[in-house]
Design an enzyme around this catalytic site. Structure first.
Site, PDB file in Angstrom:
ATOM      1  N   GLU B 284       0.750  -1.100  -0.011  1.00 15.52           N
ATOM      2  CA  GLU B 284       0.085  -0.077   0.148  1.00 15.52           C
ATOM      3  C   GLU B 284       1.012   1.206   0.107  1.00 15.52           C
ATOM      4  O   GLU B 284       0.639   2.214  -0.855  1.00 15.52           O
ATOM      5  CB  GLU B 284      -0.836   0.002   1.455  1.00 15.52           C
ATOM      6  CG  GLU B 284      -2.103   0.750   1.054  1.00 15.52           C
ATOM      7  CD  GLU B 284      -3.020   0.522   2.402  1.00 15.52           C
ATOM      8  OE1 GLU B 284      -4.191  -0.138   2.052  1.00 15.52           O
ATOM      9  OE2 GLU B 284      -3.004   1.195   3.318  1.00 15.52           O
ATOM     10  N   GLU B 287       2.341   1.858  -3.364  1.00 15.73           N
ATOM     11  CA  GLU B 287       1.209   2.364  -4.228  1.00 15.73           C
ATOM     12  C   GLU B 287       1.120   3.770  -4.173  1.00 15.73           C
ATOM     13  O   GLU B 287       0.919   4.631  -4.893  1.00 15.73           O
ATOM     14  CB  GLU B 287      -0.078   1.569  -4.050  1.00 15.73           C
ATOM     15  CG  GLU B 287      -1.153   1.630  -5.024  1.00 15.73           C
ATOM     16  CD  GLU B 287      -2.430   0.879  -4.711  1.00 15.73           C
ATOM     17  OE1 GLU B 287      -2.373   0.262  -3.810  1.00 15.73           O
ATOM     18  OE2 GLU B 287      -3.297   1.049  -5.411  1.00 15.73           O
ATOM     19  N   CYS B 310      -7.960  -1.916   4.120  1.00 13.76           N
ATOM     20  CA  CYS B 310      -7.682  -3.272   5.030  1.00 13.76           C
ATOM     21  C   CYS B 310      -8.968  -3.436   5.598  1.00 13.76           C
ATOM     22  O   CYS B 310      -9.081  -4.442   6.301  1.00 13.76           O
ATOM     23  CB  CYS B 310      -6.715  -2.671   6.274  1.00 13.76           C
ATOM     24  SG  CYS B 310      -5.092  -1.852   5.605  1.00 13.76           S
ATOM     25  N   SER B 330      -6.789   1.984  -2.430  1.00 12.73           N
ATOM     26  CA  SER B 330      -5.553   0.991  -2.931  1.00 12.73           C
ATOM     27  C   SER B 330      -6.056  -0.433  -3.087  1.00 12.73           C
ATOM     28  O   SER B 330      -7.206  -0.901  -2.755  1.00 12.73           O
ATOM     29  CB  SER B 330      -4.679   0.975  -1.539  1.00 12.73           C
ATOM     30  OG  SER B 330      -3.763  -0.062  -1.599  1.00 12.73           O
ATOM     31  N   LYS B 369     -14.998  -9.771   8.502  1.00 10.54           N
ATOM     32  CA  LYS B 369     -14.069 -10.493   7.897  1.00 10.54           C
ATOM     33  C   LYS B 369     -14.436 -12.063   7.601  1.00 10.54           C
ATOM     34  O   LYS B 369     -14.000 -12.722   6.810  1.00 10.54           O
ATOM     35  CB  LYS B 369     -12.657 -10.703   9.057  1.00 10.54           C
ATOM     36  CG  LYS B 369     -12.011  -9.535   9.344  1.00 10.54           C
ATOM     37  CD  LYS B 369     -11.003  -9.174   8.006  1.00 10.54           C
ATOM     38  CE  LYS B 369     -10.584  -7.874   8.500  1.00 10.54           C
ATOM     39  NZ  LYS B 369      -9.419  -7.718   7.207  1.00 10.54           N
ATOM     40  N   GLU B 372     -15.367 -11.416   4.224  1.00 14.61           N
ATOM     41  CA  GLU B 372     -14.555 -11.218   3.306  1.00 14.61           C
ATOM     42  C   GLU B 372     -13.793 -12.329   2.943  1.00 14.61           C
ATOM     43  O   GLU B 372     -13.383 -12.504   1.711  1.00 14.61           O
ATOM     44  CB  GLU B 372     -13.535  -9.952   4.151  1.00 14.61           C
ATOM     45  CG  GLU B 372     -12.251  -9.753   3.122  1.00 14.61           C
ATOM     46  CD  GLU B 372     -11.001  -8.985   3.983  1.00 14.61           C
ATOM     47  OE1 GLU B 372     -10.627  -9.473   4.851  1.00 14.61           O
ATOM     48  OE2 GLU B 372     -10.541  -8.106   3.291  1.00 14.61           O
ATOM     49  N   GLU B 377     -13.317 -13.753  -5.239  1.00 12.24           N
ATOM     50  CA  GLU B 377     -11.899 -13.457  -5.737  1.00 12.24           C
ATOM     51  C   GLU B 377     -10.750 -14.011  -4.865  1.00 12.24           C
ATOM     52  O   GLU B 377      -9.863 -13.839  -5.289  1.00 12.24           O
ATOM     53  CB  GLU B 377     -11.920 -11.728  -6.122  1.00 12.24           C
ATOM     54  CG  GLU B 377     -12.373 -10.936  -4.872  1.00 12.24           C
ATOM     55  CD  GLU B 377     -13.575 -10.796  -4.428  1.00 12.24           C
ATOM     56  OE1 GLU B 377     -14.372 -11.493  -4.917  1.00 12.24           O
ATOM     57  OE2 GLU B 377     -13.985  -9.443  -3.940  1.00 12.24           O
ATOM     58  N   CYS B 514     -10.428  -1.005  14.558  1.00 18.36           N
ATOM     59  CA  CYS B 514     -10.689  -2.461  14.786  1.00 18.36           C
ATOM     60  C   CYS B 514     -10.936  -2.956  16.266  1.00 18.36           C
ATOM     61  O   CYS B 514     -11.382  -3.504  16.806  1.00 18.36           O
ATOM     62  CB  CYS B 514      -9.717  -3.403  14.349  1.00 18.36           C
ATOM     63  SG  CYS B 514      -8.879  -2.936  12.745  1.00 18.36           S
TER      64      CYS B 514
END
Ligand code: SF4
Ligand code: SF4
Ligand code: FES
Lengths: 159, 590
Positions: B284, B287, B310, B330, B369, B372, B377, B514
């Site tokens: 990141e 980037e 994230c 990102s 999560k 996720e 993908e 978090c």
């Protein structure tokens, strides 16, 4: 978004309504009233459009629609039946009349028969207390209706 | 500041005008029970519908009992909080609520943490005298959250979180009277709604009406399978909160004990998501620098600001609500999802095992999560990079079930090589931490100079939206930070309107980041707990010998041996992702 299958002109009309209320979220109930008079009911697609126009969540719009019994998500039948439950009608047995409609049509208040012919709702006093109990089918008024008379009224509109 | 004087249960107190009786009572050590009321102080989070009436008190001279959570203290008020009249009314209110609540405490996932259960115990309810019909609804299971609204008591805390705080608008009160519940539009399944799975509704629901999907059974099963090599990764925020489940002071770091417990549970390798967080910074951060240098050279096609990626709740949010901006975050995967392919494509190969025989489990402070790791993908030929994600709460249960005396455990170390991490990665768990970690690395890479001081205090704190300018040796870098999706929305709207001058923005979906995730031990509205967890992470960072991601020797090794360079071909293939327009997936079932 839902796939919109609403007529373009009505949709335009709805957007105009929202605009006339300045797309103000505080006017949601008024917009819903107008929308129901345009479409006859408030299908999911209409609620989505309103949510977008007023910048509120669809869940909130749905919450308001389900809170007020005036709003309905089912289209009215070809022959909307309204039973008056105003005091005079009530005292003279309107509830039994309503019960009979429910039994014969096999639907609850606020519902429409599967063939789309009849829908059932109740009203508060139509101002014809002398004729109590009163039933309206579309624009036509029936007075002194008894539970026994219900099947004849329904038969008039069947077929 | 105007003060008012009042008497509560015979004790005099003076409070600022506008204070509620509930707050005033706290100043003299009186804790009036509440149910619908909820607040997270300093975070502008408050639910005060005044609807449940559990908090009623007697105010002298008033005919009716008054709800303490909404009634303001006034001069000369005389309040009784436990007169017979109050106690009876309070018990009756509770009995009425319980009469329409399934008595399933023994098997309820919320047992032990349920506020309704606690009240019943506290008020001494021994029977429910009102028997009648109970309202029932279908159970709704999504990839991350279960709605069991039979247990809903209509406090509407979740609605407040979802609408006012997160501005997602997935939930609303629907219907009226007996049939009233909180539900998505048209009572469709949560999965079909714009829900982000942030889990904030779960973290405030007082009952078992909203809970996470429990994957701990699946974990027990794979641990028992001799064919499988089971690897676990632990997110930064878990170590700062897990101890609470075992009665430790909030803010106690239990990193070593957590590792020891995981080893005793039977995981073959105990690794750290922090390692992957260092990797995230490499990708990141590169980037960010790439976009920045191209931008400075006048490349008009470059999109700035860059947004962190994230947080899966945040990713879900912009995919649903701002799909037109999906080219600015990102493309770096989240640490959880970077860890997966590194474990299965690199570490498994090193061990000489097939990726299908490696199971990757994650412990996360997060509910999103779970979703996720199920994304298409993030699978290779149907095999997910991360198999199961469990919450901090689920891990605590697993430990308790396995008869492990947590407090008696020694401190143990993560396994190498995917267990080694820096201070930069630890602070990923709190708002401001990801961008601070990125700055530490980006600064040194960009300027070629060493940082004198790695702490960027200007990026820390709990303000909803923060900005700071970091001097990259003459080049001012403007940074924005938001936690909570409502705050993120404000920044996104600015970007859309072109009113934004940031180079980089960090966003975390949960209040506090978090550490306040939907999968953490329940904080029951105590924002001090969140602050203590954040402080713990900064402490862990300060105590680490290495505090910059690019200095992690195992990261350097990984690039040398396997990945090549950041943003290189292999990295691109394994560590980056793309986003989807999900605005169309909110659809209506007929
Ligand atoms: S998980 Fe988050 S987005 Fe989904 S319903 Fe709950 S609060 Fe709303
Ligand atoms: S689902 Fe939980 S938080 Fe939401 S209204 Fe019901 S009881 Fe309250
Ligand atoms: S806590 Fe005061 S009315 Fe519910």
């Amino acid at each position: 978004m839902a796939i919109i299958k609403l007529s373009e002109t009505k949709l335009q009309e709805l957007k105009e309504v929202c605009k006339s209320f300045n797309n103000d979220k505080g006017e949601l109930i008024n917009v819903l009233h107008k929308a129901q008079s345009i479409f006859g009911y408030l299908p999911a697609e209409v609620q989505e459009v309103i949510a977008k126009e007023l910048n509120v969540s669809v869940a909130h719009v749905y919450g308001v629609v389900t809170f007020y019994s005036f709003f309905t998500m089912t289209p009215k039948g070809e022959h909307p039946i309204s039973v008056c439950l105003g005091t005079a009608c009530y005292v003279r047995g309107a509830e039994k009349v309503l019960e009979e409609f429910r039994r014969i049509l096999k639907i609850q208040v606020g519902q429409t028969t599967p063939d789309g012919k009849f829908s059932l709702s109740c009203l508060r006093c139509v101002g014809a207390c002398g004729l109590a109990p009163v039933v309206m089918v579309g624009e036509k008024v029936y007075g002194r209706v008894s539970p026994d008379g219900v099947k004849d009224i329904v038969a008039e509109y069947r077929n | 500041m105007e003060l008012v004087k009042l008497t509560i249960d015979g004790k005099e107190t003076e409070v600022e005008k506008g204070t509620t009786i509930l707050q005033a009572a706290k100043t003299v050590g009186i804790d009036i029970p509440t149910l619908c009321f909820f607040e997270l102080k300093d975070m502008h989070i408050e639910n005060r519908p005044g609807s449940c009436r559990i908090c009623v008190v007697e105010v002298q001279g008033r005919r009716n009992l008054a709800p303490a959570c909404t009634t303001r203290a006034d001069n000369g008020m005389v309040v009784k909080t436990h007169s017979i009249r109050v106690l009876n009314a309070r018990r009756t209110v509770l009995e009425l609520i319980l009469s329409d609540h399934p008595a399933e405490c023994l098997t309820c996932p919320k047992a032990g943490n349920c506020e309704l259960q606690k009240l019943a115990e506290q008020l001494g309810v021994r029977e429910i005298p009102y028997q009648g019909a109970q309202s029932t609804y279908r159970k709704d299971t999504s990839p991350a959250i279960i709605r069991n609204v039979d247990k809903c008591i209509m406090c509407r805390r979740c609605e407040m979180m979802c609408n006012d705080v997160q501005t997602v608008g997935a939930l609303s009160a629907v219907n009226r009277g007996f049939m009233a519940v909180v539900a998505p539009a048209f009572e469709m399944n949560l999965e079909k709604s714009p829900c982000t799975y942030c889990g904030q509704c779960v973290s405030v629901c007082p009952t078992g009406a909203l809970t996470e999907v429990d994957h701990s059974r699946n974990v027990i099963n794979v641990l028992a399978d001799p064919e499988k090599t089971v690897v676990i990764q632990t997110a930064p925020a878990v170590r700062a909160a897990l101890g609470e489940e075992f009665g430790l002071e909030p803010g106690t770091l239990v990193t070593g004990k957590m590792v020891a417990a995981l080893k005793r549970l039977g995981f073959d390798y105990v690794f750290d998501t922090d390692f992957a967080a260092d990797l995230t910074i490499m990708e990141e951060g590169s980037e960010l620098l790439d976009r920045l240098t191209r931008y400075l050279k006048g490349d008009k096609s470059v999109r700035l600001p860059i947004l962190t990626s994230c947080c899966p709740g945040w990713v879900n949010f912009f995919e649903h609500q701002f799909p037109e901006l999906r080219d600015i975050p990102s493309t770096a995967k989240s640490p959880q999802q970077m860890f997966g392919p590194v474990a299965k494509e690199y570490f498994a190969k090193k061990l000489g095992i097939d990726r299908k025989n490696m199971i990757v489990v994650s412990v996360m402070p997060c509910v999103a999560k779970k979703y996720e790791c199920q994304r298409e993908e993030f699978k290779m030929n149907g095999d997910p990079d991360v198999n199961y994600s469990i919450t901090t709460r689920e891990l605590a249960h697993l430990i308790k079930q396995s008869n492990i005396d947590f407090m008696a455990l020694p401190d143990e170390e993560f396994d190498a090589p995917l267990g080694e991490s820096t201070g930069a990665s630890v602070i990923f768990g709190t708002t401001g931490g990801v961008i601070e970690a990125a700055c530490r690395t980006a600064y040194e890479v960009y300027t070629g100079k060493k940082l004198d001081k790695v702490d960027f205090n200007q990026l820390r704190g709990f303000e909803n939206i923060r900005h700071a300018t970091i001097d990259f040796d003459g080049l001012p870098i403007n940074i924005g930070i938001a936690h909570g999706l409502g705050n993120a929305r404000k920044l996104l709207e600015d970007i859309k309107e072109g009113r934004n001058h940031f180079h980089a923005i960090e966003i975390m979906a949960c209040p506090g980041g978090c550490i306040g995730g939907g999968g953490q031990p329940y904080h029951h509205g105590d924002s001090e707990i969140l602050k203590k967890r954040a402080a713990a992470l900064y402490r862990e960072d300060a105590n680490k010998p290495i505090r910059k991601s690019h200095e992690n020797p195992f990261i350097i090794e990984l690039y040398k041996e396997f990945l090549g360079k950041p943003l290189g071909e292999k990295s691109h293939q394994l560590l980056h992702t793309h986003y989807f327009d999900k605005s169309a997936s909110v659809f209506i079932e007929e």
